[in-house]
Design an enzyme around this catalytic site. Sequence first.
Site, PDB file in Angstrom:
ATOM      1  N   TYR A 126       0.774  -1.232   0.000  1.00  0.00           N
ATOM      2  CA  TYR A 126       0.000   0.000   0.000  1.00  0.00           C
ATOM      3  C   TYR A 126       0.808   1.287   0.000  1.00  0.00           C
ATOM      4  O   TYR A 126       0.242   2.366  -0.164  1.00  0.00           O
ATOM      5  CB  TYR A 126      -0.978  -0.030   1.180  1.00  0.00           C
ATOM      6  CG  TYR A 126      -1.927  -1.196   1.057  1.00  0.00           C
ATOM      7  CD1 TYR A 126      -2.986  -1.153   0.151  1.00  0.00           C
ATOM      8  CD2 TYR A 126      -1.744  -2.365   1.795  1.00  0.00           C
ATOM      9  CE1 TYR A 126      -3.846  -2.232   0.006  1.00  0.00           C
ATOM     10  CE2 TYR A 126      -2.596  -3.451   1.653  1.00  0.00           C
ATOM     11  CZ  TYR A 126      -3.643  -3.374   0.757  1.00  0.00           C
ATOM     12  OH  TYR A 126      -4.483  -4.455   0.611  1.00  0.00           O
ATOM     13  N   PHE A 401     -10.912  -3.576  11.445  1.00  0.00           N
ATOM     14  CA  PHE A 401     -11.876  -3.642  10.344  1.00  0.00           C
ATOM     15  C   PHE A 401     -11.210  -4.070   9.066  1.00  0.00           C
ATOM     16  O   PHE A 401     -11.786  -4.016   7.994  1.00  0.00           O
ATOM     17  CB  PHE A 401     -12.585  -2.285  10.163  1.00  0.00           C
ATOM     18  CG  PHE A 401     -11.649  -1.140   9.838  1.00  0.00           C
ATOM     19  CD1 PHE A 401     -11.505  -0.707   8.529  1.00  0.00           C
ATOM     20  CD2 PHE A 401     -10.920  -0.486  10.837  1.00  0.00           C
ATOM     21  CE1 PHE A 401     -10.660   0.348   8.214  1.00  0.00           C
ATOM     22  CE2 PHE A 401     -10.084   0.570  10.524  1.00  0.00           C
ATOM     23  CZ  PHE A 401      -9.957   0.990   9.212  1.00  0.00           C
TER      24      PHE A 401
END
Length: 401
Positions: A126, A401
């Site tokens: 990322y 999450f």
Amino acid sequence: MVSAKSVSVRAATADDVAAITALQEAGFGIRFGGDENEFRGRIFPVERALVAVDGDRVVGHTVDLPMTVTVPGDRGVRVCGVSGVSVAPTHRRRGILRELYGAQHERTEAEGMPLTIFTASEGTIYGRFGYEVSVLDTGIAIETRRAQFRSTTPDPGGVTLETPVDVAPRIREIYRRWQQVTPGAQARPDAKWDMVFADVERQRRGATTLFALLHADGYALYRRSAREGRGVAIVAEFRAVTPDAHAALWRVLLGLDLVELVEAEIADDDPLSYLLTDPRAVQVTRRGDSLWTRVMDIPAALTARTYRGDLDTVLAVHDPFRGAGGNFALRIRDGVAECEPTTRDAALRCDINVLGGLYFGGVRAKTFAAAHRLLAEDAAVLRAFDAAFTTERAPQLGWFF
């Protein structure tokens, strides 16, 4: 929008749910239990999902949820929380993730959210999209036979053993109080709380259902397990608003009957080891990232938080993925920042992911400078920049999450 390999990206629909589930199970190496599917759909509605399709086959997925996260200065800021990023193993290295993230970030920009955050399953992917580790945590294990408290450690008491669902409103209120003063922690939506208290089987990983220790200013949720003949307590969540709650909860956890090992995660500024006569009793078992951040709008993000030192400088930011960079005049007085584009020459230079790493105070500017990722023309400017971005409290992730 179509990739070079003729894979298109579109909004997901309810008809895609089964294929998305299958893709995520394959990508993350898990099987979702039937008792959690309802909660998953409520936490991250399919209406917020994007899919990459090859013909009629779903081969990529991402979903987001607008979240409120605490930034330095105890302010709540609305940000984009991204989850469920996956690409089919049959379609690797075809630019699908870039297509998905391009569409994802276009939507975030249109919605005017200054930050994008997520919890990552891999650490090498990322950075090229402008993300950086912004919150770190430490896994620990404590052998209870070695855990003797110092004579100066308070013994406030006030802890009760509860069934989590019976005290759900009190736990939720304590979490709210803790979250509002902890950088990096997000408000937890009702659907996620419902999943916590439902205590779905996959989360147990062979251990018991949750027990709760409750204090007026804190709580600990833990499970019991046995490992190689030893009793183990696995702390799933520990939140303390006050030092007394912290000490009281740890006294009970380290005194549990038939428990020889307690496992937990702690923040960088947790004082636990200093409460014990033998600080080595707190053994580090893991050190890793818990939150990644990308700054989407530099002026909006930098003016949303507060700072611990005055500053007047120009920062040059490079953003090869979304073009959000440029030269920015950053002025800070009494903790409050002003930031705007400028044509002035820069005194500091970095890629945009460095700003994400600095944002919650989890990584120091001087650390990025030592890694040659933050370049300063003058050492005094770097010291002032570093001091301004420090935080009184170490950041922590609120919920995974």
